[in-house]
Scaffold this motif. Structure first.
Motif: not given
Length: 188
Positions: A56-69, A107-114
């Motif tokens: 879950x931590x890895x998923x959210x880290x990916x979603x924050x850093x680069x959602x496509x990953x 790919x086109x989702x909202x971007x977050x900083x943390x």
């Protein structure tokens, strides 16, 4: 005390020395520990719980850093409701068959900083090779109103993961919803 086979059920001197060591006095040297944790992960259940929190931590880290990953963490049949990622904060259910698809939103989702979990996610085993989590979290994004400021967005989430035959964990389902902190004050 010796048994009929000449064995004893009394603890050996080595076992007694290990029991006398204060807990946490040194790291366990065992393949059943994870990510620097001092907790022994000596059962499938403990390993599944630790893996769920880690994934879950890895998923959210990916979603924050680069959602496509984050796509590498999704099962091919994953379903999701996540207004934090969807355009216009839509709560539309998503899958590989909907329009937009789960992959398109990533790919086109909202971007977050943390992001930050509030406490430890609660985990329950759904099966021998599947787990579900529930937790409360905050996501952060740059605020348009103040220069350099961040806006905190509170949410609750639930995810279900399953382990493949190759020991990889894949996200099967996720449901995220906004939470309003002011509502919590009404019930205290």
């Amino acid at each position: 005390m010796p048994t009929a086979l000449g064995l004893t059920n009394e603890p050996s001197a080595q076992t007694q020395k290990q029991k006398q060591k204060p807990p946490g006095s040194g790291p366990h040297v065992s393949p059943s520990t994870t990510m620097g944790s001092n907790e022994r992960l000596d059962t499938i259940s403990k390993r599944n719980h630790a893996a769920a929190r880690e994934m879950e931590t890895l998923l959210w880290r990916a979603l924050v850093d680069d959602p496509d990953t984050a796509r590498e963490y999704l099962a091919h049949d994953a379903v999701m409701i996540n207004p934090l990622l969807c355009p216009r904060a839509s709560s539309q259910p998503l899958s590989g068959d909907t329009d937009p698809k789960v992959q398109d939103v990533l790919e086109r989702g909202q971007r977050y900083t943390g992001f930050r979990f509030h406490g430890e996610p609660l985990v329950v085993e759904v099966g021998l090779m599947a787990v579900a989590l529930v937790y409360r979290m905050s996501l952060y994004k740059l605020s348009r109103k103040s220069k350099g400021g961040q806006k905190e967005i509170g949410a609750t989430a639930s995810s279900t993961w399953r382990q493949t035959a190759g020991a990889d964990w894949l996200l099967c389902a996720q449901h995220v919803q906004f939470c309003d902190d002011e509502e919590d004050d009404d019930y205290e």
